[in-house]
Design a protein around this motif. Structure first.
Motif, PDB file in Angstrom:
ATOM      1  N   GLY A  66       0.774  -1.235   0.000  1.00  0.00           N
ATOM      2  CA  GLY A  66       0.000   0.000   0.000  1.00  0.00           C
ATOM      3  C   GLY A  66       0.807   1.287   0.000  1.00  0.00           C
ATOM      4  N   HIS A  67       2.127   1.202   0.074  1.00  0.00           N
ATOM      5  CA  HIS A  67       2.909   2.449   0.109  1.00  0.00           C
ATOM      6  C   HIS A  67       4.360   2.129  -0.262  1.00  0.00           C
ATOM      7  CE1 HIS A  67       3.515   6.588   2.153  1.00  0.00           C
ATOM      8  NE2 HIS A  67       4.638   6.293   1.504  1.00  0.00           N
ATOM      9  N   THR A  68       4.746   2.483  -1.472  1.00  0.00           N
ATOM     10  CA  THR A  68       6.126   2.250  -1.914  1.00  0.00           C
ATOM     11  C   THR A  68       6.609   3.408  -2.778  1.00  0.00           C
ATOM     12  OG1 THR A  68       5.430   1.160  -3.946  1.00  0.00           O
ATOM     13  CG2 THR A  68       5.842  -0.265  -2.061  1.00  0.00           C
ATOM     14  N   HIS A  69       7.915   3.429  -3.010  1.00  0.00           N
ATOM     15  CA  HIS A  69       8.535   4.426  -3.903  1.00  0.00           C
ATOM     16  C   HIS A  69       9.472   3.693  -4.860  1.00  0.00           C
ATOM     17  CE1 HIS A  69       7.003   7.796  -1.504  1.00  0.00           C
ATOM     18  NE2 HIS A  69       7.267   7.037  -0.456  1.00  0.00           N
ATOM     19  N   PRO A  70       8.903   2.951  -5.822  1.00  0.00           N
ATOM     20  CA  PRO A  70       9.747   2.070  -6.647  1.00  0.00           C
ATOM     21  C   PRO A  70      10.769   2.807  -7.507  1.00  0.00           C
ATOM     22  CG  PRO A  70       7.493   2.153  -7.498  1.00  0.00           C
ATOM     23  CD  PRO A  70       7.478   2.848  -6.169  1.00  0.00           C
ATOM     24  N   VAL A 278      -3.386  11.386  -5.746  1.00  0.00           N
ATOM     25  CA  VAL A 278      -2.269  12.273  -5.424  1.00  0.00           C
ATOM     26  C   VAL A 278      -1.810  12.002  -4.005  1.00  0.00           C
ATOM     27  CG1 VAL A 278      -3.092  14.130  -6.915  1.00  0.00           C
ATOM     28  CG2 VAL A 278      -3.640  14.163  -4.492  1.00  0.00           C
ATOM     29  N   LYS A 279      -0.588  12.454  -3.727  1.00  0.00           N
ATOM     30  CA  LYS A 279      -0.019  12.343  -2.391  1.00  0.00           C
ATOM     31  C   LYS A 279       0.217  13.753  -1.864  1.00  0.00           C
ATOM     32  CE  LYS A 279       2.723  10.502   0.941  1.00  0.00           C
ATOM     33  NZ  LYS A 279       4.104  10.126   0.651  1.00  0.00           N
ATOM     34  N   LEU A 280      -0.233  13.998  -0.650  1.00  0.00           N
ATOM     35  CA  LEU A 280       0.041  15.272   0.023  1.00  0.00           C
ATOM     36  C   LEU A 280       0.676  14.962   1.368  1.00  0.00           C
ATOM     37  CD1 LEU A 280      -3.244  15.411  -1.110  1.00  0.00           C
ATOM     38  CD2 LEU A 280      -2.674  17.816  -0.846  1.00  0.00           C
ATOM     39  N   GLU A 360      -1.734   8.259   5.444  1.00  0.00           N
ATOM     40  CA  GLU A 360      -0.526   7.438   5.439  1.00  0.00           C
ATOM     41  C   GLU A 360       0.245   7.569   6.752  1.00  0.00           C
ATOM     42  OE1 GLU A 360       0.022   5.531   2.580  1.00  0.00           O
ATOM     43  OE2 GLU A 360      -1.929   6.393   2.074  1.00  0.00           O
ATOM     44  N   HIS A 361       0.634   6.428   7.310  1.00  0.00           N
ATOM     45  CA  HIS A 361       1.550   6.281   8.448  1.00  0.00           C
ATOM     46  C   HIS A 361       0.859   6.225   9.820  1.00  0.00           C
ATOM     47  CE1 HIS A 361       4.495   6.692   5.361  1.00  0.00           C
ATOM     48  NE2 HIS A 361       4.342   7.986   5.215  1.00  0.00           N
ATOM     49  N   ILE A 362       0.284   7.315  10.315  1.00  0.00           N
ATOM     50  CA  ILE A 362      -0.440   7.307  11.607  1.00  0.00           C
ATOM     51  C   ILE A 362       0.413   6.638  12.685  1.00  0.00           C
ATOM     52  CG2 ILE A 362      -2.644   6.789  12.740  1.00  0.00           C
ATOM     53  CD1 ILE A 362      -3.718   6.221   9.831  1.00  0.00           C
ATOM     54  N   THR A 428       5.114  -0.924   3.128  1.00  0.00           N
ATOM     55  CA  THR A 428       6.471  -0.830   3.685  1.00  0.00           C
ATOM     56  C   THR A 428       7.092   0.554   3.547  1.00  0.00           C
ATOM     57  OG1 THR A 428       7.421  -1.498   1.567  1.00  0.00           O
ATOM     58  CG2 THR A 428       6.952  -3.248   3.189  1.00  0.00           C
ATOM     59  N   ASP A 429       6.594   1.362   2.570  1.00  0.00           N
ATOM     60  CA  ASP A 429       7.250   2.629   2.262  1.00  0.00           C
ATOM     61  C   ASP A 429       8.665   2.377   1.731  1.00  0.00           C
ATOM     62  OD1 ASP A 429       7.398   5.352   1.987  1.00  0.00           O
ATOM     63  OD2 ASP A 429       7.539   5.802   4.123  1.00  0.00           O
ATOM     64  N   TRP A 430       8.867   1.197   1.069  1.00  0.00           N
ATOM     65  CA  TRP A 430      10.191   0.970   0.507  1.00  0.00           C
ATOM     66  C   TRP A 430      10.645   2.217  -0.258  1.00  0.00           C
ATOM     67  CZ3 TRP A 430      12.667   1.022  -4.233  1.00  0.00           C
ATOM     68  CH2 TRP A 430      13.981   0.504  -4.223  1.00  0.00           C
TER      69      TRP A 430
END
Ligand SMILES: [Zn+2]
Length: 528
Positions: A66-70, A278-280, A360-362, A428-430
């Protein structure tokens, strides 16, 4: 659905459909990349043209991070990996060893620097012995960085500056920069001078990364940026064949950005990728003192949002909501979460559920705010490894020290959010944490790193099913794709993860290293 193409029957010891009407099956019939039906393999066999027998393996819906930066994360793979290093002496040694292999004047780059090495003091370039060689080191939360005096000079930075966001150039008493750059706007001033990797090399690494991700069991990624050259890279892969994972991109809207720019790329897509939101960012991180808290951290920080004017943030969210664009909002501190959720709830009440928003995150949230998620105004998107991989049960880590006991007790409330009825997508926010989904599935159940032990961190664990749902049904709910992804059900995309044993019954320590036998995308095996 066309009946001209013959259906393929996938057979396995067990198929967890995660679909209430169908439960566990032994066969799933697939045609044209979509599930036709699930049920008893023997009964479905007469309807099948071909049979793919997975033997003793167990199938689940395909796992989605659910959260990555490939793409963004690949840059770091060209530098020194500091993740896991906990002393300043070891950091200095790792950097010196890397510098010895470089030509004079060549940039030294590193990532994953844990602020715990500074023992509670503010990070400085001097503490790492950085000098005239241009050096750029990303902190492990990727929100802040350290630049050497040589790098600062190349970027023309010799004192404090004012930014649109709450970014900051840390300076000493005499106004000289210490090298510590807080938040994106400040860090980018120097990052812009770091030489970019060769496009061909970057493309090769990207292709390898997505193959490795597929082999680890992933069939999809929610990519929380659309940084250049994301589009070039996915188009290059699709020019040669197919992406082995689906990717949904979320370009950033930062303070001062024109929302129209992010709106203009919505819906841009290829066969297996698309821009879908989008991401803010409403705040930064606990480690940097930039997470937005209800009351100050132990350093007296954490009282400001990233947006200097929260009205601008609300306006951006409103425009996006009215345009039907899903917003993923980075909110780590309890105040940031509360304020963002409040805006999402207002938008929903005023205009209706025009888009699917998520937070995201919390990382810390008191129980009375956990219940606010029950409204369904936003989904929760959380990264269990950020807790288990970096924090210590004795609270000697930087995150715990900054927050203090009370807020550590309220930390990473995955289970409480599920109990409150929230959608909780996992990821993971890789490259912040390793992308291996099995580690997250295991750690979420153990509330500690599967490899460390035996004392768990404060807080409640998830059940095996809740963890799996975080990568499947809840990931799909978070991105608004629940009508065709996240389950193995008629009409759904035929995306499966193939396990050598049952991920819902093996002990978490075994699950963390359980062989994934393959992944199936659109009904075809893409990774083994
Ligand atoms: Zn991220």
């Amino acid at each position: 659905m066309s009946s001209s193409t013959p259906a393929t029957l996938h057979v396995a010891r067990a198929i967890h459909t995660l679909d209430e009407r169908h439960g566990t099956a032994t066969g799933v019939l697939v045609r044209d990349g979509r599930v036709v039906t699930t049920g008893d393999a023997a009964q479905l066999r007469p309807d099948a043209g071909a049979v793919i027998d997975h033997g003793e393996a167990v199938l689940t819906p395909g796992l989605v991070d659910g959260h990555t930066h490939p793409v963004h994360g690949l840059e770091g793979t060209f530098g020194v990996e500091l993740t896991g290093i906990r002393t300043v002496a070891e950091v200095r040694a790792a950097l010196a060893e890397a510098a010895a292999r470089l030509a004079p004047g060549q940039w030294l780059c590193a990532r994953g620097l844990n602020p715990v090495v500074f023992g509670g003091s503010v990070p400085t370039a001097a503490a790492l012995g950085l000098g005239e060689r241009p050096a750029f080191i990303d902190m492990y939360d990727a929100h802040s960085a350290l630049a050497s005096p040589g790098a600062l000079r190349r970027a023309g930075i010799d004192g404090p500056r004012t930014f649109t966001s709450a970014s900051r150039i840390d300076c000493d008493a005499s106004g000289r920069p210490t090298g510590y750059l807080l938040e994106t706007e400040a860090a980018e001033l120097v990052r812009a001078f770091v030489p970019k990797p060769e496009p061909r090399e970057l493309a090769a690494r990207f292709a390898q990364l997505v193959r490795d991700m597929a082999a680890s069991g992933l069939t999809g990624l929610h990519a929380m940026d659309f940084d250049h050259p994301s589009e070039d890279l996915v188009r290059a892969v699709e020019a040669e064949g197919d992406l082995p994972v689906r990717i949904g991109f979320n370009p950033w809207v930062m303070p001062g950005d024109d929302v129209a720019t992010a709106l203009a790329v919505q819906g841009r897509r290829g066969r297996r990728w698309q821009v879908e939101g989008v991401k803010l960012f409403v705040d930064g991180t606990i480690d940097g003192g930039t997470g937005w808290l209800e009351y100050a951290d132990t350093h007296g920080e954490g009282l400001d949002p990233l947006w200097r004017d929260l009205g601008d943030f609300r306006e951006a969210l409103t425009r996006l909501h009215l345009a039907g664009v899903n917003c993923a909002v980075h909110a780590i501190g309890d105040r940031g979460v509360r304020e963002t959720l409040g805006i999402c709830a207002d938008l929903r009440a005023t205009y209706g559920p025009l888009a699917r928003h998520r937070i995201e995150h919390i990382e810390t949230l008191p129980p009375e705010h956990v219940d606010l998620f029950a409204s369904g105004a936003a989904a929760a998107s959380m990264q269990p490894l950020h807790c288990t991989f970096f924090n210590e049960p004795d609270r000697s880590d930087n995150w715990s020290r900054r927050l203090g006991d009370h807020r550590v007790d309220d930390g990473f409330p995955w289970a409480q959010l599920r109990d409150a009825g929230a959608v909780v997508a996992l990821g993971t926010d890789w490259p912040i944490a390793p992308y291996d989904p099995r580690w997250t599935l295991a750690d979420a159940q153990l509330r500690r790193h599967f490899d460390a032990g035996p004392e768990p961190l404060a807080g409640e664990p998830l059940t095996a099913l809740q963890a799996l749902e975080g990568y499947t049904t809840h990931a799909a709910l978070a991105s608004g794709e629940e009508a065709h992804r996240g389950r193995i059900a008629p009409g759904y995309d035929a995306d499966f993860t193939v396990w050598s044993a049952d991920p819902l019954t093996v002990p978490p320590e075994e699950l963390a290293v359980l062989p994934v036998v393959g992944t199936v995308l659109d009904g075809a095996v893409v990774a083994v």
